[in-house]
Design a protein around this motif. Structure first.
Motif, mmCIF file in Angstrom:
data_model
loop_
_atom_site.group_PDB
_atom_site.id
_atom_site.type_symbol
_atom_site.label_atom_id
_atom_site.label_comp_id
_atom_site.label_asym_id
_atom_site.label_seq_id
_atom_site.Cartn_x
_atom_site.Cartn_y
_atom_site.Cartn_z
ATOM 1 N N ALA A 1 13.814 -8.660 -10.486
ATOM 2 C CA ALA A 1 12.399 -8.311 -10.642
ATOM 3 C C ALA A 1 11.740 -8.058 -9.292
ATOM 4 O O ALA A 1 10.916 -7.143 -9.164
ATOM 5 C CB ALA A 1 11.667 -9.422 -11.385
ATOM 6 N N THR A 2 12.083 -8.854 -8.291
ATOM 7 C CA THR A 2 11.505 -8.671 -6.961
ATOM 8 C C THR A 2 11.928 -7.335 -6.377
ATOM 9 O O THR A 2 11.108 -6.619 -5.793
ATOM 10 C CB THR A 2 11.908 -9.822 -6.026
ATOM 11 O OG1 THR A 2 11.446 -11.048 -6.593
ATOM 12 C CG2 THR A 2 11.315 -9.650 -4.639
ATOM 13 N N ALA A 3 13.190 -6.979 -6.529
ATOM 14 C CA ALA A 3 13.666 -5.688 -6.025
ATOM 15 C C ALA A 3 12.946 -4.531 -6.706
ATOM 16 O O ALA A 3 12.493 -3.584 -6.047
ATOM 17 C CB ALA A 3 15.175 -5.571 -6.227
ATOM 18 N N ILE A 4 12.808 -4.601 -8.014
ATOM 19 C CA ILE A 4 12.129 -3.533 -8.756
ATOM 20 C C ILE A 4 10.662 -3.450 -8.350
ATOM 21 O O ILE A 4 10.147 -2.360 -8.062
ATOM 22 C CB ILE A 4 12.273 -3.757 -10.277
ATOM 23 C CG1 ILE A 4 13.732 -3.567 -10.691
ATOM 24 C CG2 ILE A 4 11.361 -2.818 -11.060
ATOM 25 C CD1 ILE A 4 14.038 -4.030 -12.112
ATOM 26 N N ALA A 5 9.967 -4.587 -8.326
ATOM 27 C CA ALA A 5 8.544 -4.594 -7.970
ATOM 28 C C ALA A 5 8.332 -4.106 -6.536
ATOM 29 O O ALA A 5 7.430 -3.296 -6.279
ATOM 30 C CB ALA A 5 7.971 -5.996 -8.136
ATOM 31 N N PHE A 6 9.164 -4.566 -5.615
ATOM 32 C CA PHE A 6 9.025 -4.143 -4.218
ATOM 33 C C PHE A 6 9.251 -2.646 -4.091
ATOM 34 O O PHE A 6 8.498 -1.952 -3.403
ATOM 35 C CB PHE A 6 10.011 -4.917 -3.321
ATOM 36 C CG PHE A 6 9.850 -4.605 -1.862
ATOM 37 C CD1 PHE A 6 8.884 -5.252 -1.108
ATOM 38 C CD2 PHE A 6 10.659 -3.665 -1.248
ATOM 39 C CE1 PHE A 6 8.727 -4.962 0.240
ATOM 40 C CE2 PHE A 6 10.502 -3.363 0.098
ATOM 41 C CZ PHE A 6 9.534 -4.018 0.839
ATOM 42 N N PHE A 7 10.277 -2.128 -4.754
ATOM 43 C CA PHE A 7 10.578 -0.699 -4.678
ATOM 44 C C PHE A 7 9.435 0.140 -5.261
ATOM 45 O O PHE A 7 9.046 1.160 -4.690
ATOM 46 C CB PHE A 7 11.892 -0.386 -5.398
ATOM 47 C CG PHE A 7 12.294 1.058 -5.298
ATOM 48 C CD1 PHE A 7 12.824 1.558 -4.127
ATOM 49 C CD2 PHE A 7 12.112 1.917 -6.377
ATOM 50 C CE1 PHE A 7 13.176 2.904 -4.018
ATOM 51 C CE2 PHE A 7 12.470 3.254 -6.283
ATOM 52 C CZ PHE A 7 13.000 3.742 -5.100
ATOM 53 N N ILE A 8 8.887 -0.299 -6.396
ATOM 54 C CA ILE A 8 7.768 0.441 -7.008
ATOM 55 C C ILE A 8 6.548 0.411 -6.094
ATOM 56 O O ILE A 8 5.903 1.445 -5.864
ATOM 57 C CB ILE A 8 7.431 -0.123 -8.401
ATOM 58 C CG1 ILE A 8 8.569 0.176 -9.376
ATOM 59 C CG2 ILE A 8 6.126 0.455 -8.921
ATOM 60 C CD1 ILE A 8 8.446 -0.534 -10.718
ATOM 61 N N LEU A 9 6.219 -0.771 -5.559
ATOM 62 C CA LEU A 9 5.068 -0.871 -4.654
ATOM 63 C C LEU A 9 5.271 -0.034 -3.398
ATOM 64 O O LEU A 9 4.353 0.659 -2.941
ATOM 65 C CB LEU A 9 4.806 -2.324 -4.278
ATOM 66 C CG LEU A 9 4.228 -3.196 -5.376
ATOM 67 C CD1 LEU A 9 4.243 -4.659 -4.965
ATOM 68 C CD2 LEU A 9 2.819 -2.754 -5.725
ATOM 69 N N LEU A 10 6.463 -0.090 -2.840
ATOM 70 C CA LEU A 10 6.773 0.699 -1.659
ATOM 71 C C LEU A 10 6.638 2.186 -1.967
ATOM 72 O O LEU A 10 6.070 2.948 -1.179
ATOM 73 C CB LEU A 10 8.185 0.374 -1.166
ATOM 74 C CG LEU A 10 8.659 1.064 0.103
ATOM 75 C CD1 LEU A 10 7.747 0.723 1.270
ATOM 76 C CD2 LEU A 10 10.094 0.658 0.401
ATOM 77 N N SER A 11 7.119 2.608 -3.121
ATOM 78 C CA SER A 11 7.027 4.016 -3.512
ATOM 79 C C SER A 11 5.583 4.445 -3.754
ATOM 80 O O SER A 11 5.192 5.559 -3.407
ATOM 81 C CB SER A 11 7.850 4.277 -4.773
ATOM 82 O OG SER A 11 9.209 3.984 -4.538
ATOM 83 N N LEU A 12 4.783 3.564 -4.361
ATOM 84 C CA LEU A 12 3.378 3.894 -4.627
ATOM 85 C C LEU A 12 2.559 4.044 -3.352
ATOM 86 O O LEU A 12 1.733 4.953 -3.237
ATOM 87 C CB LEU A 12 2.735 2.806 -5.480
ATOM 88 C CG LEU A 12 2.964 2.847 -6.973
ATOM 89 C CD1 LEU A 12 2.393 1.599 -7.624
ATOM 90 C CD2 LEU A 12 2.350 4.089 -7.582
ATOM 91 N N TYR A 13 2.756 3.143 -2.417
ATOM 92 C CA TYR A 13 1.894 3.096 -1.244
ATOM 93 C C TYR A 13 2.489 3.731 0.009
ATOM 94 O O TYR A 13 1.807 3.800 1.038
ATOM 95 C CB TYR A 13 1.470 1.650 -0.973
ATOM 96 C CG TYR A 13 0.575 1.114 -2.066
ATOM 97 C CD1 TYR A 13 -0.699 1.616 -2.260
ATOM 98 C CD2 TYR A 13 1.018 0.122 -2.927
ATOM 99 C CE1 TYR A 13 -1.519 1.148 -3.260
ATOM 100 C CE2 TYR A 13 0.207 -0.367 -3.945
ATOM 101 C CZ TYR A 13 -1.061 0.158 -4.102
ATOM 102 O OH TYR A 13 -1.874 -0.317 -5.109
ATOM 103 N N ASP A 14 3.726 4.191 -0.045
ATOM 104 C CA ASP A 14 4.346 4.863 1.098
ATOM 105 C C ASP A 14 3.749 6.262 1.234
ATOM 106 O O ASP A 14 3.802 7.051 0.291
ATOM 107 C CB ASP A 14 5.855 4.952 0.895
ATOM 108 C CG ASP A 14 6.587 5.533 2.086
ATOM 109 O OD1 ASP A 14 5.945 5.793 3.127
ATOM 110 O OD2 ASP A 14 7.805 5.729 1.991
ATOM 111 N N PRO A 15 3.191 6.591 2.395
ATOM 112 C CA PRO A 15 2.578 7.912 2.555
ATOM 113 C C PRO A 15 3.588 9.049 2.713
ATOM 114 O O PRO A 15 3.206 10.211 2.660
ATOM 115 C CB PRO A 15 1.721 7.760 3.817
ATOM 116 C CG PRO A 15 2.406 6.694 4.595
ATOM 117 C CD PRO A 15 3.004 5.755 3.572
#
Length: 156
Positions: A101-115
């Motif tokens: 879950a941490t890997a999935i959440a981190f990847f989604i957050l990184l993808s959302l907020y990465d410029p």
């Protein structure tokens, strides 16, 4: 209470919410079994709740500089991250296992907020590598160094 401007009300509400969550998390850390598994979370939760309550008290007494508050635009920028955090906290960590879950959440957050561009393969590879490195650090910290309990269900 002094001047109840919108930014100050926002600060009081936000810090009150964080303090309430802190009290809840601390209560859980002191009441769950096996007690040994919650030793480290109990320590962190206690420090967290003391700081959160102190921030809430300062906000209520008007002792903090609140600035201009958060705009609707800023809130809409934060909303996807808040939704992902809530799904992670209330379902994913227990249902999928902490590390998955941490890997999935981190990847989604990184993808959302990465410029960086979402149309380039290179930026996606970079996100995967960053997520993998983050997970290695998380595993080494929790499982190896601290030897603390993490929710284990389907995958890990």
């Amino acid at each position: 209470m002094k001047d109840l401007s919108l930014p100050r009300i926002q600060h009081i509400l936000a810090s009150g919410f964080v303090a309430a969550v802190g009290v809840w998390v601390t209560y859980i850390s002191y009441t769950q079994q096996p007690s040994e598994a919650f030793l480290f979370p109990r320590l962190i939760a206690t420090i967290f709740v003391v700081l959160a309550i102190w921030t809430f008290v300062k906000a209520c007494l008007g002792w903090t500089k609140v600035g201009a508050g958060i705009t609707l635009r800023q809130f809409t920028n934060l909303l996807p991250g808040l939704i992902i955090a809530l799904v992670y906290i209330f379902w994913a960590a227990k249902g999928l296992g902490f590390y998955t879950a941490t890997a999935i959440a981190f990847f989604i957050l990184l993808s959302l907020y990465d410029p960086n561009s979402h149309s380039e393969v290179r930026s996606w590879v970079k996100r995967v590598i960053i997520t993998a490195c983050f997970m290695v650090v998380m595993y080494l910290l929790f499982a190896t160094l601290l030897k603390v309990y993490t929710p284990r269900e389907i995958f890990f």
